[in-house]
Write a protein that holds these residues in place. Structure first.
Motif, PDB file in Angstrom:
ATOM      1  N   LYS A 137      46.339  43.516  22.985  1.00  0.00           N
ATOM      2  CA  LYS A 137      47.613  43.970  23.538  1.00  0.00           C
ATOM      3  C   LYS A 137      48.027  43.126  24.735  1.00  0.00           C
ATOM      4  CE  LYS A 137      47.114  48.800  22.068  1.00  0.00           C
ATOM      5  NZ  LYS A 137      46.992  50.216  22.514  1.00  0.00           N
ATOM      6  N   ILE A 141      51.253  40.479  25.363  1.00  0.00           N
ATOM      7  CA  ILE A 141      52.161  40.520  26.512  1.00  0.00           C
ATOM      8  C   ILE A 141      52.291  39.133  27.135  1.00  0.00           C
ATOM      9  CG2 ILE A 141      52.530  41.470  28.812  1.00  0.00           C
ATOM     10  CD1 ILE A 141      51.144  44.036  27.854  1.00  0.00           C
ATOM     11  N   ASN A 162      60.338  42.497  33.839  1.00  0.00           N
ATOM     12  CA  ASN A 162      60.002  43.681  33.048  1.00  0.00           C
ATOM     13  C   ASN A 162      58.648  43.540  32.370  1.00  0.00           C
ATOM     14  OD1 ASN A 162      62.404  45.020  33.677  1.00  0.00           O
ATOM     15  ND2 ASN A 162      63.500  44.086  31.961  1.00  0.00           N
ATOM     16  N   ILE A 163      58.325  42.328  31.918  1.00  0.00           N
ATOM     17  CA  ILE A 163      57.032  42.110  31.269  1.00  0.00           C
ATOM     18  C   ILE A 163      55.896  42.256  32.279  1.00  0.00           C
ATOM     19  CG2 ILE A 163      55.615  40.455  30.000  1.00  0.00           C
ATOM     20  CD1 ILE A 163      58.166  39.280  28.836  1.00  0.00           C
ATOM     21  N   GLU A 166      55.285  45.770  32.786  1.00  0.00           N
ATOM     22  CA  GLU A 166      54.578  46.313  31.636  1.00  0.00           C
ATOM     23  C   GLU A 166      53.071  46.112  31.780  1.00  0.00           C
ATOM     24  OE1 GLU A 166      54.506  45.777  26.742  1.00  0.00           O
ATOM     25  OE2 GLU A 166      56.130  44.894  27.939  1.00  0.00           O
ATOM     26  N   LEU A 167      52.653  44.930  32.237  1.00  0.00           N
ATOM     27  CA  LEU A 167      51.235  44.670  32.489  1.00  0.00           C
ATOM     28  C   LEU A 167      50.706  45.571  33.597  1.00  0.00           C
ATOM     29  CD1 LEU A 167      50.476  40.826  32.475  1.00  0.00           C
ATOM     30  CD2 LEU A 167      49.381  42.606  31.117  1.00  0.00           C
ATOM     31  N   HIS A 169      51.757  48.540  34.617  1.00  0.00           N
ATOM     32  CA  HIS A 169      51.607  49.942  34.213  1.00  0.00           C
ATOM     33  C   HIS A 169      50.556  50.105  33.113  1.00  0.00           C
ATOM     34  CE1 HIS A 169      54.768  51.517  36.738  1.00  0.00           C
ATOM     35  NE2 HIS A 169      55.570  50.543  36.349  1.00  0.00           N
ATOM     36  N   PHE A 170      50.366  49.081  32.307  1.00  0.00           N
ATOM     37  CA  PHE A 170      49.288  49.102  31.316  1.00  0.00           C
ATOM     38  C   PHE A 170      47.951  49.285  32.018  1.00  0.00           C
ATOM     39  CE2 PHE A 170      45.931  46.847  29.055  1.00  0.00           C
ATOM     40  CZ  PHE A 170      46.024  47.373  27.771  1.00  0.00           C
TER      41      PHE A 170
END
Length: 299
Positions: A137, A141, A162-163, A166-167, A169-170
């Motif tokens: 995953k 990303i 945004n990416i 995303e990392l 919050h992952f």
């Protein structure tokens, strides 16, 4: 031997045509594959500046030192680095692959300060052990980062922000699985080294880095996530000097440089070095140099 281009040189070459106010507004972002920087023929990692945050995927066994902690990465991990939180990675010959992105605070100027997030805080979790499924995953990303940064889309840096989130919050949704083993041997040496690195990262003072942020021993201890007494003992054991003495010596060194080579007035220099009042700076300088800052400059 061909000279390795540093990240500063890359940005200067890439954005030299751009007005400074636009460069500052846009901030800095880049993403790299890790493979060229590990193994026997590794290149120097192309980032040294103190203002870069970093998110890195490391596939392979490694060991990370931080203050008096040792983090054993058994298989693969995702790491988050704040410019004020230095790590030392070992066993890079066992790292097989990975990727990392770097960016500064200006890149996220519309979203508040990045250190509000736990992964960038001194007391937060910075290293996350990953399963094979999680690595897939995270790799996906990073692949999207590479695709986006190489695209011609005019708003690609908005997408890249945004990416990155995303990392971020992952990772924050994950539960820590790495082991933190206390290693008393050489712990004082590591703490002292990290303290000195944090201190030195604040210099030189210039227009892009106009003032020091850490002045007191307690502030350095907070960044290292250790008690101030622990820091003081470690620094004294290794350097034979007190923490406050080392800080004062480095502040004095920078004061002399600014007085001799900058056009700033004494009040501006005092503020840049963390003094709330010019008189405090004058008294500090006289204590160590036996003359006022003005007399030193004129001499």
């Amino acid at each position: 031997m061909e000279k390795i281009e540093t990240i500063e040189e890359l940005y200067q070459r890439k954005f030299d045509w751009m007005p400074e106010n636009i460069r500052n507004e846009m901030g800095h972002f880049n993403v790299f594959r890790l493979e060229p920087f590990v193994g026997d023929k590794a290149k120097p990692v192309p980032y040294k500046r103190r203002d870069y945050f970093k998110i890195m995927l490391v596939v392979g066994k490694s060991r990370v030192y931080y203050a008096d902690k040792v983090i054993e990465v058994q298989k693969q991990a995702l790491s988050f680095s704040n410019p004020q939180i230095p790590y030392k990675w070992e066993h890079t010959e066992q790292i097989r692959s990975g990727a990392f992105c770097i960016f500064n605070q200006h890149f996220f100027h519309q979203f508040g300060r990045l250190n509000q997030y736990e992964v960038f805080q001194p007391s937060g979790t910075h290293i996350f052990e990953l399963s094979d499924e999680q690595v897939e995953k995270v790799n996906e990303i990073f692949d999207r980062m590479f695709q986006e940064i190489n695209s011609d889309y005019i708003h690609k840096y908005d997408v890249l922000r945004n990416i990155v989130f995303e990392l971020l919050h992952f990772a924050m949704k994950m539960q820590l699985s790495s082991k933190f083993d206390k290693q008393p041997i050489n712990a004082s040496q590591r703490i002292s080294t990290l303290f000195l690195e944090l201190l030195e990262r604040q210099f030189p003072i210039d227009d892009t880095h106009p003032h020091v942020q850490l002045r007191a021993a307690s502030e350095f201890a907070e960044q290292l996530n250790i008690h101030v007494n622990h820091l003081n003992r470690a620094v004294k054991e290794v350097t034979q000097k007190t923490t406050s003495q080392i800080i004062a010596e480095r502040i004095l060194q920078e004061a002399k440089i600014l007085l001799k080579y900058s056009q700033w007035n004494v009040a501006e220099i005092a503020y840049a070095l963390g003094f709330s009042e010019v008189t405090h700076f004058n008294n500090f300088f006289k204590k160590y140099v036996q003359q006022s800052p003005v007399k030193f400059r004129n001499a």
